[in-house]
Design a protein around this motif. Structure first.
Motif, mmCIF file in Angstrom:
data_model
loop_
_atom_site.group_PDB
_atom_site.id
_atom_site.type_symbol
_atom_site.label_atom_id
_atom_site.label_comp_id
_atom_site.label_asym_id
_atom_site.label_seq_id
_atom_site.Cartn_x
_atom_site.Cartn_y
_atom_site.Cartn_z
ATOM 1 N N LEU A 184 0.832 -1.206 0.000
ATOM 2 C CA LEU A 184 0.000 0.000 0.000
ATOM 3 C C LEU A 184 0.867 1.256 0.000
ATOM 4 O O LEU A 184 0.572 2.229 -0.710
ATOM 5 C CB LEU A 184 -0.926 -0.006 1.223
ATOM 6 N N HIS A 185 1.929 1.259 0.784
ATOM 7 C CA HIS A 185 2.838 2.405 0.785
ATOM 8 C C HIS A 185 3.481 2.592 -0.587
ATOM 9 O O HIS A 185 3.634 3.730 -1.064
ATOM 10 C CB HIS A 185 3.921 2.208 1.844
ATOM 11 N N HIS A 186 3.850 1.502 -1.227
ATOM 12 C CA HIS A 186 4.460 1.588 -2.552
ATOM 13 C C HIS A 186 3.467 2.164 -3.568
ATOM 14 O O HIS A 186 3.830 3.024 -4.388
ATOM 15 C CB HIS A 186 4.919 0.194 -2.987
ATOM 16 N N SER B 231 -6.312 -0.810 -11.263
ATOM 17 C CA SER B 231 -7.378 -0.715 -10.256
ATOM 18 C C SER B 231 -7.073 -1.736 -9.168
ATOM 19 O O SER B 231 -6.942 -2.933 -9.443
ATOM 20 C CB SER B 231 -8.738 -1.000 -10.893
ATOM 21 N N THR B 232 -6.939 -1.271 -7.940
ATOM 22 C CA THR B 232 -6.538 -2.142 -6.837
ATOM 23 C C THR B 232 -7.616 -2.180 -5.767
ATOM 24 O O THR B 232 -8.181 -1.140 -5.403
ATOM 25 C CB THR B 232 -5.213 -1.665 -6.211
ATOM 26 N N THR B 233 -7.880 -3.371 -5.246
ATOM 27 C CA THR B 233 -8.851 -3.572 -4.171
ATOM 28 C C THR B 233 -8.203 -4.371 -3.052
ATOM 29 O O THR B 233 -7.568 -5.397 -3.307
ATOM 30 C CB THR B 233 -10.093 -4.329 -4.681
ATOM 31 N N LEU B 234 -8.351 -3.892 -1.822
ATOM 32 C CA LEU B 234 -7.908 -4.629 -0.641
ATOM 33 C C LEU B 234 -9.127 -5.259 0.016
ATOM 34 O O LEU B 234 -10.084 -4.560 0.361
ATOM 35 C CB LEU B 234 -7.203 -3.696 0.352
ATOM 36 N N VAL B 235 -9.096 -6.579 0.159
ATOM 37 C CA VAL B 235 -10.196 -7.315 0.797
ATOM 38 C C VAL B 235 -9.668 -7.876 2.107
ATOM 39 O O VAL B 235 -8.758 -8.711 2.119
ATOM 40 C CB VAL B 235 -10.707 -8.456 -0.102
ATOM 41 N N PRO C 10 -7.017 5.310 5.846
ATOM 42 C CA PRO C 10 -6.242 6.418 5.236
ATOM 43 C C PRO C 10 -5.114 5.932 4.338
ATOM 44 O O PRO C 10 -4.790 6.583 3.344
ATOM 45 C CB PRO C 10 -5.697 7.171 6.465
ATOM 46 N N LEU C 11 -4.542 4.781 4.646
ATOM 47 C CA LEU C 11 -3.490 4.232 3.800
ATOM 48 C C LEU C 11 -4.048 3.819 2.445
ATOM 49 O O LEU C 11 -3.435 4.067 1.399
ATOM 50 C CB LEU C 11 -2.830 3.045 4.497
ATOM 51 N N CYS C 12 -5.233 3.212 2.453
ATOM 52 C CA CYS C 12 -5.883 2.856 1.189
ATOM 53 C C CYS C 12 -6.254 4.104 0.383
ATOM 54 O O CYS C 12 -6.105 4.138 -0.842
ATOM 55 C CB CYS C 12 -7.136 2.016 1.456
ATOM 56 N N ALA C 13 -6.735 5.136 1.079
ATOM 57 C CA ALA C 13 -7.095 6.380 0.383
ATOM 58 C C ALA C 13 -5.875 7.002 -0.283
ATOM 59 O O ALA C 13 -5.942 7.463 -1.425
ATOM 60 C CB ALA C 13 -7.727 7.359 1.375
ATOM 61 N N ALA C 14 -4.745 7.006 0.423
ATOM 62 C CA ALA C 14 -3.524 7.576 -0.150
ATOM 63 C C ALA C 14 -3.036 6.770 -1.342
ATOM 64 O O ALA C 14 -2.456 7.324 -2.280
ATOM 65 C CB ALA C 14 -2.438 7.642 0.924
ATOM 66 N N ILE D 189 -2.636 12.798 -0.276
ATOM 67 C CA ILE D 189 -3.474 12.092 -1.261
ATOM 68 C C ILE D 189 -3.394 12.764 -2.623
ATOM 69 O O ILE D 189 -3.318 12.105 -3.656
ATOM 70 C CB ILE D 189 -4.935 12.032 -0.766
ATOM 71 N N GLU D 190 -3.362 14.111 -2.631
ATOM 72 C CA GLU D 190 -3.307 14.814 -3.919
ATOM 73 C C GLU D 190 -2.028 14.481 -4.667
ATOM 74 O O GLU D 190 -2.037 14.261 -5.877
ATOM 75 C CB GLU D 190 -3.405 16.330 -3.688
ATOM 76 N N ALA D 191 -0.914 14.412 -3.915
ATOM 77 C CA ALA D 191 0.369 14.110 -4.570
ATOM 78 C C ALA D 191 0.381 12.688 -5.100
ATOM 79 O O ALA D 191 0.890 12.422 -6.173
ATOM 80 C CB ALA D 191 1.505 14.310 -3.567
ATOM 81 N N ALA D 192 -0.200 11.756 -4.329
ATOM 82 C CA ALA D 192 -0.223 10.363 -4.771
ATOM 83 C C ALA D 192 -1.056 10.219 -6.033
ATOM 84 O O ALA D 192 -0.723 9.448 -6.932
ATOM 85 C CB ALA D 192 -0.765 9.486 -3.660
ATOM 86 N N ALA D 193 -2.156 10.934 -6.108
ATOM 87 C CA ALA D 193 -3.011 10.827 -7.282
ATOM 88 C C ALA D 193 -2.347 11.425 -8.500
ATOM 89 O O ALA D 193 -2.619 11.000 -9.614
ATOM 90 C CB ALA D 193 -4.336 11.540 -6.998
#
Length: 373
Positions: free
Chosen positions: A17-19, A29-33, A64-68, A369-373
């Motif tokens: 997730l950090h990567h 498109s990534t999903t964490l279950v 928040p990690l998933c959002a980022a 989040i803005e920078a990651a996007a």
């Protein structure tokens, strides 16, 4: 659009997730279950049980990690998969299809020998269930004058668990504690000096050690010498087992039912499936089941998932021959075990506390989040 599914919120997937928060490729498109949006950090669990840490300090909020990282979070267990059809099954009967799958779902405590114990049984894994059940039971236990607890498991988890129970119930007027290690004894695989230090801690705490096998009976356990124990609670910290549904997954498994992976942590039978942590087994090297390896393999797994999607070279994970273990033994003391080296004291606890807090702190330092996007 390629679909990546991360099954489980384990230590290795935290690195993924950090990567993704920093290097998310286009068209992915990534999903964490995962069953819960919180991941409890096992390294700090004994400290929480002993009252040193509040619950909020030993768990990681995945939202928040998933959002980022731009990752969709689905709070659900996975109950099956079909590797040939590239899909995983959910409890509601639905399924999710993937182009690439990574499994970091951990293991389950094997309680098959202790099912007859009934409602007194409490397994340390899954951690979410243990934390909830322990939180409820300890409140009532502290109101009693006499409490008796038995812990089954002679490894590091069993030792830390019984010492944490001793700390948590120190105020009881009459406290009975038993540690059942099995025939292999206490801390197999660790140096003799470490075992001697651990035994001394147990004896000083008044914990009775049984180097015997045991089986569950109604209201307690039966030792191999014929004696019966009837504790108020039986905590199980024996070796974990892979989820049973993997047997129908069509993946190649080892003899114990774990996913067989190569040096890249890629499934041998299906190169669109990766796995890390307790759910997998390396076929090229012997590797102990320890959270240390999941943490160290995480960045390699993150690189290899993106490399697999982009057709780039992957990296091998080379586990260290010797891992450092810092075992909490009560009273803010700990035992260090590293090969033939051992040490003990409050300074070892401070060392362990610093490492654990640094790990948790890394999960809170997110890119905007803005920078990651």
């Amino acid at each position: 659009m390629k679909k990546l599914i991360l099954a489980g919120g384990g230590h290795a997937h935290l690195a993924v997730l950090h990567h993704l928060a920093q290097h998310r490729p286009k068209g992915l498109s990534t999903t964490l279950v995962t069953p819960s949006s919180f991941q409890h950090y096992s390294g700090m669990l004994p400290g929480w049980m002993a009252g040193i840490y509040p619950l909020s300090e030993i768990r990681i909020d995945l939202r928040p990690l998933c959002a980022a990282a731009g990752v969709e979070l689905i709070e659900s267990a996975i109950v099956g998969m079909d590797a040939d059809r590239r899909c995983v099954g959910l409890p509601n009967g639905g399924h999710l299809e993937y182009d690439l799958l990574s499994l970091d779902i951990g293991s389950e405590t094997d309680v098959s020998w202790f099912e007859d114990v009934g409602p007194r049984l409490l397994a340390v894994k899954p951690l979410d269930d243990f934390v909830e059940a322990w939180s409820q039971w300890i409140v009532s236990a502290r109101s009693r004058t006499h409490v008796h607890v038995a812990v089954v498991g002679g490894g590091a988890a069993g030792f830390e668990l019984v010492m944490a129970v001793h700390e948590a119930l120190r105020g009881a007027q009459q406290l009975g504690l038993d540690l059942i290690t099995g025939a292999s004894g206490l801390l197999p695989g660790h140096g003799s000096a470490v075992r001697q230090r651990a035994l001394r801690c147990l004896h000083q705490a008044g914990i009775v050690v049984h180097e015997q096998r045991a089986v569950g009976i109604p209201h307690g356990v039966l030792l191999s010498d014929g004696r019966e124990l009837h504790p108020d609670r039986v905590l199980i910290a024996t070796g974990g087992r892979a989820p049973c549904w993997l047997k129908l997954s069509k993946l190649t498994l080892d003899e114990q039912g774990h996913i067989a992976v190569d040096t890249f942590h890629r499934a041998l039978s299906h190169h669109d499936v990766f796995a890390a942590g307790d759910v997998c087994a390396r076929t090229d090297v012997a590797m102990a089941r320890s959270g240390v390896h999941a943490v160290h393999a995480g960045p390699i797994l993150a690189h290899n998932l993106i490399a697999a999607l982009l057709g780039e070279p992957m990296r091998a994970y080379h586990p260290r021959r010797t891992s450092l273990y810092l075992l909490a033994c009560g009273e803010r003391r700990a035992i260090a075990s590293w090969g033939g080296f051992s040490a003990e004291g409050r300074w070892v606890w401070r060392w362990k506390d610093a490492i654990d807090r640094r790990f948790i702190g890394r999960q809170l330092r997110l890119p905007p989040i803005e920078a990651a996007a």
